[in-house]
Scaffold this motif. Structure first.
Motif, PDB file in Angstrom:
ATOM      1  N   THR A 266       0.806  -1.230   0.000  1.00 39.21           N
ATOM      2  CA  THR A 266       0.000   0.000   0.000  1.00 39.21           C
ATOM      3  C   THR A 266       0.836   1.276   0.000  1.00 39.21           C
ATOM      4  O   THR A 266       0.323   2.358   0.310  1.00 39.21           O
ATOM      5  N   SER A 267       2.118   1.173  -0.333  1.00 36.71           N
ATOM      6  CA  SER A 267       2.970   2.363  -0.430  1.00 36.71           C
ATOM      7  C   SER A 267       3.648   2.377  -1.796  1.00 36.71           C
ATOM      8  O   SER A 267       3.768   1.338  -2.451  1.00 36.71           O
ATOM      9  N   PRO A 268       4.090   3.542  -2.272  1.00 36.16           N
ATOM     10  CA  PRO A 268       4.707   3.626  -3.604  1.00 36.16           C
ATOM     11  C   PRO A 268       6.008   2.832  -3.688  1.00 36.16           C
ATOM     12  O   PRO A 268       6.724   2.666  -2.697  1.00 36.16           O
ATOM     13  N   GLN A 274       7.888   7.595  -2.904  1.00 34.20           N
ATOM     14  CA  GLN A 274       7.984   7.377  -1.464  1.00 34.20           C
ATOM     15  C   GLN A 274       8.189   8.686  -0.720  1.00 34.20           C
ATOM     16  O   GLN A 274       7.653   8.885   0.372  1.00 34.20           O
ATOM     17  N   ILE A 275       8.966   9.589  -1.317  1.00 33.28           N
ATOM     18  CA  ILE A 275       9.174  10.899  -0.698  1.00 33.28           C
ATOM     19  C   ILE A 275       7.872  11.700  -0.679  1.00 33.28           C
ATOM     20  O   ILE A 275       7.499  12.291   0.343  1.00 33.28           O
ATOM     21  N   VAL A 276       7.168  11.703  -1.806  1.00 29.96           N
ATOM     22  CA  VAL A 276       5.873  12.400  -1.879  1.00 29.96           C
ATOM     23  C   VAL A 276       4.888  11.781  -0.883  1.00 29.96           C
ATOM     24  O   VAL A 276       4.151  12.503  -0.193  1.00 29.96           O
ATOM     25  N   PHE A 277       4.878  10.485  -0.811  1.00 31.55           N
ATOM     26  CA  PHE A 277       3.994   9.757   0.095  1.00 31.55           C
ATOM     27  C   PHE A 277       4.278  10.151   1.542  1.00 31.55           C
ATOM     28  O   PHE A 277       3.349  10.418   2.321  1.00 31.55           O
ATOM     29  N   GLY A 278       5.546  10.210   1.916  1.00 32.94           N
ATOM     30  CA  GLY A 278       5.912  10.592   3.273  1.00 32.94           C
ATOM     31  C   GLY A 278       5.502  12.016   3.598  1.00 32.94           C
ATOM     32  O   GLY A 278       5.010  12.302   4.704  1.00 32.94           O
ATOM     33  N   ILE A 279       5.687  12.922   2.642  1.00 29.67           N
ATOM     34  CA  ILE A 279       5.286  14.318   2.847  1.00 29.67           C
ATOM     35  C   ILE A 279       3.774  14.430   3.025  1.00 29.67           C
ATOM     36  O   ILE A 279       3.277  15.144   3.909  1.00 29.67           O
ATOM     37  N   LEU A 280       3.025  13.710   2.194  1.00 30.03           N
ATOM     38  CA  LEU A 280       1.561  13.710   2.304  1.00 30.03           C
ATOM     39  C   LEU A 280       1.119  13.191   3.668  1.00 30.03           C
ATOM     40  O   LEU A 280       0.218  13.764   4.300  1.00 30.03           O
ATOM     41  N   LEU A 281       1.758  12.135   4.136  1.00 30.76           N
ATOM     42  CA  LEU A 281       1.424  11.576   5.450  1.00 30.76           C
ATOM     43  C   LEU A 281       1.662  12.593   6.560  1.00 30.76           C
ATOM     44  O   LEU A 281       0.843  12.740   7.476  1.00 30.76           O
ATOM     45  N   GLY A 282       2.805  13.298   6.486  1.00 22.78           N
ATOM     46  CA  GLY A 282       3.119  14.280   7.511  1.00 22.78           C
ATOM     47  C   GLY A 282       2.125  15.415   7.558  1.00 22.78           C
ATOM     48  O   GLY A 282       1.707  15.851   8.644  1.00 22.78           O
ATOM     49  N   VAL A 283       1.729  15.900   6.387  1.00 23.98           N
ATOM     50  CA  VAL A 283       0.763  16.997   6.325  1.00 23.98           C
ATOM     51  C   VAL A 283      -0.596  16.550   6.857  1.00 23.98           C
ATOM     52  O   VAL A 283      -1.229  17.260   7.663  1.00 23.98           O
ATOM     53  N   LEU A 284      -1.072  15.394   6.416  1.00 24.60           N
ATOM     54  CA  LEU A 284      -2.383  14.909   6.855  1.00 24.60           C
ATOM     55  C   LEU A 284      -2.406  14.646   8.359  1.00 24.60           C
ATOM     56  O   LEU A 284      -3.378  14.986   9.045  1.00 24.60           O
ATOM     57  N   THR A 285      -1.346  14.030   8.879  1.00 28.05           N
ATOM     58  CA  THR A 285      -1.287  13.766  10.319  1.00 28.05           C
ATOM     59  C   THR A 285      -1.291  15.077  11.098  1.00 28.05           C
ATOM     60  O   THR A 285      -1.968  15.198  12.134  1.00 28.05           O
ATOM     61  N   MET A 308      -4.117   7.307  -2.432  1.00 29.09           N
ATOM     62  CA  MET A 308      -3.445   8.193  -3.380  1.00 29.09           C
ATOM     63  C   MET A 308      -2.244   7.543  -4.048  1.00 29.09           C
ATOM     64  O   MET A 308      -1.640   8.145  -4.945  1.00 29.09           O
ATOM     65  N   VAL A 309      -1.880   6.345  -3.632  1.00 28.92           N
ATOM     66  CA  VAL A 309      -0.669   5.693  -4.141  1.00 28.92           C
ATOM     67  C   VAL A 309      -0.676   5.505  -5.660  1.00 28.92           C
ATOM     68  O   VAL A 309       0.334   5.793  -6.328  1.00 28.92           O
ATOM     69  N   PRO A 310      -1.766   5.026  -6.280  1.00 27.85           N
ATOM     70  CA  PRO A 310      -1.746   4.885  -7.748  1.00 27.85           C
ATOM     71  C   PRO A 310      -1.439   6.195  -8.468  1.00 27.85           C
ATOM     72  O   PRO A 310      -0.672   6.211  -9.447  1.00 27.85           O
ATOM     73  N   LEU A 311      -2.017   7.289  -7.998  1.00 30.97           N
ATOM     74  CA  LEU A 311      -1.759   8.585  -8.612  1.00 30.97           C
ATOM     75  C   LEU A 311      -0.310   9.019  -8.375  1.00 30.97           C
ATOM     76  O   LEU A 311       0.352   9.535  -9.285  1.00 30.97           O
ATOM     77  N   ILE A 312       0.181   8.818  -7.163  1.00 33.98           N
ATOM     78  CA  ILE A 312       1.562   9.190  -6.840  1.00 33.98           C
ATOM     79  C   ILE A 312       2.540   8.425  -7.723  1.00 33.98           C
ATOM     80  O   ILE A 312       3.501   8.996  -8.268  1.00 33.98           O
ATOM     81  N   GLU A 313       2.308   7.129  -7.891  1.00 33.03           N
ATOM     82  CA  GLU A 313       3.210   6.327  -8.731  1.00 33.03           C
ATOM     83  C   GLU A 313       3.115   6.739 -10.197  1.00 33.03           C
ATOM     84  O   GLU A 313       4.110   6.697 -10.920  1.00 33.03           O
ATOM     85  N   LYS A 314       1.925   7.144 -10.636  1.00 36.54           N
ATOM     86  CA  LYS A 314       1.755   7.534 -12.035  1.00 36.54           C
ATOM     87  C   LYS A 314       2.570   8.778 -12.375  1.00 36.54           C
ATOM     88  O   LYS A 314       3.158   8.874 -13.463  1.00 36.54           O
ATOM     89  N   VAL A 315       2.629   9.731 -11.449  1.00 42.10           N
ATOM     90  CA  VAL A 315       3.334  10.990 -11.736  1.00 42.10           C
ATOM     91  C   VAL A 315       4.809  10.936 -11.355  1.00 42.10           C
ATOM     92  O   VAL A 315       5.565  11.848 -11.690  1.00 42.10           O
ATOM     93  N   THR A 316       5.217   9.884 -10.655  1.00 42.23           N
ATOM     94  CA  THR A 316       6.629   9.798 -10.257  1.00 42.23           C
ATOM     95  C   THR A 316       7.357   8.632 -10.909  1.00 42.23           C
ATOM     96  O   THR A 316       8.493   8.345 -10.545  1.00 42.23           O
ATOM     97  N   ILE A 317       6.720   7.975 -11.864  1.00 42.42           N
ATOM     98  CA  ILE A 317       7.374   6.845 -12.516  1.00 42.42           C
ATOM     99  C   ILE A 317       8.612   7.335 -13.279  1.00 42.42           C
ATOM    100  O   ILE A 317       8.561   8.336 -14.001  1.00 42.42           O
ATOM    101  N   PRO A 318       9.751   6.700 -13.115  1.00 43.29           N
ATOM    102  CA  PRO A 318      10.972   7.169 -13.797  1.00 43.29           C
ATOM    103  C   PRO A 318      10.921   6.910 -15.297  1.00 43.29           C
ATOM    104  O   PRO A 318      10.279   5.956 -15.756  1.00 43.29           O
TER     105      PRO A 318
END
Length: 330
Positions: A266-268, A274-285, A308-318
């Protein structure tokens, strides 16, 4: 020459790591927090842990047998879900409700979506939120048994102390916070759920996972750093590190950051994601804890971020190696 040019099919990079080894590594990493929870809250905590783990394993076994699916209970994922759920519950939580939560985690959140690797949110957190909605009173009722934590706090031999968690007391201003209280929160001699009270034990387990390279630093570090910045700006206490330390040690922040937010499914998988995911978690918490009605918010922050993981992976795919990026719409 033929030996030099011997080519096999992909994958060309292999690892001895397996789902089973990862699950058992996480179980081992959670052992310090679980053992301290039993030490702090008494035999009732042990019973709840055993019941949740057994209910999850049994639920997965019965479902897979009934559906004619391959049996996967030996991989440890169901047992880990049960342990996660138990560590997120109060030691006084009714056993029958814990069984309902365990069945919900495995059947509804995990198996109905295809089993391990297909679930869209962490099963244990999904069950915790389900129990919070269904049995709010029991989920927010905390008490001590005759345990070391109680003796340290009261200095007396008492049967039990009921009351809010330190995090809730900080939020409503009823706790006279000082560094001594923060130390108690760090060690774990406070009220709370079975597995969240001792930040020290959770950090020991987190260090094990990082050394074993089971988890990456990106999600937990970005999560905690973002929350710290958010709290210092909007927390209402200015640049007060004592309150920030209490927020770190109180509630499920450490448990969520190192053990639940880093869940592979359930994480990117992309480093930037993963960086975007961590930032999102910090803001929401930060939003939930500071502006919300509850003093907690880690569980809801992780679940919303999971979606939000599918969207995060879509925009951060290398960009694939050797492939030029799209420029000017061409």
């Amino acid at each position: 020459m033929s030996n030099l040019l011997n080519i096999s099919s992909s994958p060309h990079v292999r690892s001895k790591t397996s789902t089973k080894s990862i699950m058992y590594d996480v179980l081992l990493a959670l052992a310090p927090a679980a053992l301290f929870g039993i030490f702090n809250f008494g035999i009732r905590a042990l019973v709840l842990i055993v019941v949740c783990m057994a209910s999850c394993v049994l639920s997965e076994y019965i479902w897979q047998k009934a559906m004619g699916l391959p049996l996967t209970v030996s991989d440890g994922s169901a047992a880990l879900t049960g342990l996660f759920l138990a560590l997120n519950l109060s030691s006084k939580f009714p056993i029958w409700m814990a069984i309902i939560g365990s069945v919900f985690a495995i059947i509804i959140v995990k198996q109905l979506f295809g089993g391990l690797g297909q679930n869209f949110m962490n099963p244990a957190l999904g069950a915790r939120c389900f129990l919070m909605i269904s049995f709010a009173g029991q989920m927010t009722s905390f008490a001590y048994d005759k345990a070391v934590g109680l003796k340290y706090l009261s200095g007396k031999q008492l049967d039990a102390i009921s009351g809010a968690t330190p995090l809730a007391m900080i939020k409503d201003g009823s706790m006279n916070l000082d560094w001594a209280q923060v130390l108690k929160m760090f060690l774990g001699t406070t009220g709370g759920t079975i597995g969240e009270t001792s930040a020290l034990c959770l950090l020991i387990g987190a260090a094990y996972l990082l050394i074993r390279k089971v988890i990456s630093w990106r999600i937990p570090v970005c999560y905690l750093a973002t929350f710290a910045v958010f709290y210092l700006i909007f927390g209402g206490h200015g640049f007060n590190l004592m309150y920030l330390a209490a927020e770190f040690c109180g509630g499920g922040l450490m448990l969520g950051a190192f053990f639940m937010a880093t869940d592979y499914v359930t994480s990117p998988i992309t480093p930037k994601g993963q960086i975007v995911f961590g930032i999102l978690l910090g803001v929401l918490t930060g939003i939930f804890r500071i502006f919300g009605a509850s003093a907690e918010g880690v569980s809801y922050a992780i679940i919303i971020s999971n979606l939000m993981v599918p969207l995060i992976e879509k925009v951060t795919i290398p960009v694939p190696f050797g492939k030029e990026g799209i420029k000017d719409g061409k």
